[in-house]
Design an enzyme around this catalytic site. Structure first.
Site: not given
Length: 551
Positions: A285-286, A235-236, A472, A157, A154, A290
């Site tokens: 992605g390294t 992700s959370s 956060y 990042s 999407g 997926i």
């Protein structure tokens, strides 16, 4: 067992989470989200900016995307022809719009760079594979012809995870997975579903809802982020207290690598050696791409209950949250804003839910059957009240949920008027929580104040565990002439403070390029060598997402 369903045309508007407007397939090039989400700052916010920062609140003009110069594509005709042979000419694009919209993520530095003058870095082409086999073939071609590959979901990042870095290669492509947008299988007996990596959050919820099911993963990026991206970044979502993080939900992964295919996860649990899924959940992605994720799902909740709470201070509120989660009585959503964040919310609205609130605001929601919700609400409420909380009713929690996905739009509106606004996150044990919060707040305040721009630093807890919690931070300050350098100094100070105080460098934003300088501190020199060894085996030419994650 229910077999394959396709979401269909990615440009169609998915139903999404109930009450959430369905977004377009891709975001605007220089900000978060879609044009309809961008609104002028309110009179209250403009007044607050004038009082705190001496800023008028008048926005600067924005450029048309057609006027933005891009670095010239370096893809050779032979390289392009090989990609076309795999996916078809329609699905290899060097169009200005496609390249610009794949030029990076959505962090504040990303957007500041996007708006700067001069040529923009962008992928040399955008490739749209249709399935796993095409992904494998694209990777094989790129490995043979020295083309870097940045997997792209999407584009949400906020740590530089999808920056089009060429590294030592002559060209770089963005591998956009949006066409991998189906449900391969639904198993209602086992409560699992195999989802294409390119499905966005709303698309996945729409397809699952047809079976009476939900994933229940609603991070702030939900409207645009992809299933593969959720897995690749650990992700959370806001409902992590009830349903867990995304990595808790992953049952099986299908992964394409330059050296072949991996199918990982044969059972709910196994003693067959180390769980290799853990190499790829969070791999960004390294190590591979997926292409399919089998996840745990649950029936759509029968009912939802809301309750907000006020605590006299952050320490009291944090102790209350700890008492709930350690008792095994956690709600579906549970979060706590500190005094500064609560105060800003009050300044924006005048009150919360129709009443004034002092101290710190906490939000709880409960989902499930009516009996389960009633029992869990009673248990958690008793614990929160015993720990010093004052119940505020359901309206503040409903208002928070209603505005949950609008916050990034506010960040962009602040950038437009000369305000630096950015976030960062970490996590630690309950015993170390107050120390970590104090050290990071001080580091941010000292760094920005030393630059002549005293900040407002806000913090909340949004994810809790029996042994600890996340923190956060949202940071707001007046922009300097070079706001990227301004934030870089503050981010460096905060990252160093996190490491020194024993926190993790990232709880759910992932590593990308921005947190990579602290990875050796996080996992040690030997851990880095392990990562490099795995990458060398799976990606021997090093084409996968250069400059991210692996030091």
């Amino acid at each position: 067992m229910v077999e394959m369903q396709q979401h269909g045309d990615n440009d169609s508007a998915p139903a999404g989470k109930p009450g959430v407007a369905a977004p377009a397939a891709s975001m605007v090039w220089d900000a978060w989200g879609i044009p309809a989400g961008h609104k002028p700052l309110s009179a209250q916010i403009r007044s607050l900016l004038a009082q705190v920062f001496g800023i008028s609140g008048d926005p600067v003009a924005r450029r048309d995307e057609g006027d933005v110069p891009l670095r010239e594509s370096a893809l050779t005709p032979a390289q392009r022809d090989g990609l076309v042979a795999v996916v078809g000419a329609r699905h290899v694009s060097s169009d200005h719009r496609d390249r610009l919209r794949h030029a990076g993520g959505k962090s504040t530095p990303d957007l500041l760079r996007r708006r700067a003058e001069g040529p923009q870095d962008a992928p040399d082409a955008v490739v749209f594979p249709a399935d796993h086999e095409q992904v494998l073939a694209v990777l094989a071609h790129c490995a043979e012809h020295a083309i870097a590959v940045v997997p792209f979901g999407g584009g949400t990042s906020v740590v530089g995870g999808v920056d089009p870095v060429r590294g030592r290669f002559g060209a770089v492509i963005a591998l956009d997975l949006r066409r991998l947008d189906g449900i391969a299988r639904v198993d209602p007996i086992s409560a699992t579903a195999a989802l294409g990596a390119g499905l966005t959050g709303p698309q996945a919820e729409e397809l699952l809802a047809a079976h009476g099911l939900s994933l229940g993963h609603f991070p702030q990026s939900f409207e645009f982020a992809s299933i593969g991206g959720f897995a690749a970044t650990r992700s959370s979502g806001q409902a992590s207290a009830g349903y867990g993080r995304f990595d808790d939900m992953v049952q099986h992964l299908r992964i394409a690598t330059p050296t072949g295919t991996l199918e990982l996860g044969r059972a709910p649990a196994s003693a067959a050696g180390p769980d290799l899924r853990e190499l790829f959940v969070g791999s960004e992605g390294t190590l591979g791409v997926i292409t399919e994720v089998t996840v745990r799902v649950h029936p759509m909740p029968e009912t939802v209950a809301y309750q907000a709470w006020s605590f006299p201070d952050f320490e009291t509120g944090a102790a209350a949250l700890r008492s709930v989660v350690q008792a095994g009585a956690a709600p579906t959503v549970m979060r706590l804003s500190d005094e500064a964040e609560t105060g800003i919310n009050l300044a924006r609205s005048g009150d919360i839910g129709g009443r004034a609130v002092a101290g710190c605001l906490a939000i709880t929601t409960f989902e499930g059957t009516k009996a389960h919700v009633a029992a869990r609400t009673a248990e958690a409420s008793a614990l929160l009240a015993a720990a010093g909380g004052e119940a505020l009713g359901d309206k503040p929690a409903q208002e928070w949920e209603h505005g949950r996905f609008a916050a990034p739009y506010m960040r962009d509106a602040l950038l437009d008027v000369g305000v630096l606004c950015e976030t960062l996150e970490t996590a630690t044990s309950w015993a170390n929580l107050a120390n970590l919060k104090a050290k990071v707040t001080a580091a941010l305040t000292d760094s920005l104040s030393a630059q002549g721009t005293p900040p407002l630093v806000m913090c909340h807890i949004s994810h809790t565990y029996p042994t600890g919690a996340s923190l956060y931070f949202t940071i707001v300050a007046k922009q300097l002439d070079d706001p990227i350098a301004q934030w870089h100094l503050a981010k460096r100070a905060a990252g160093d403070a996190i490491v020194a105080a024993g926190g993790t460098i990232t709880h759910h934003h992932a590593v990308g390029a921005d947190h990579r300088p602290w990875m050796t501190d996080e996992i040690g020199e030997l851990g880095v060598r392990v990562l490099r060894a795995v990458k060398a085996e799976l990606d021997p030419t090093g084409i996968l997402n250069p400059g991210k994650l692996v030091p």
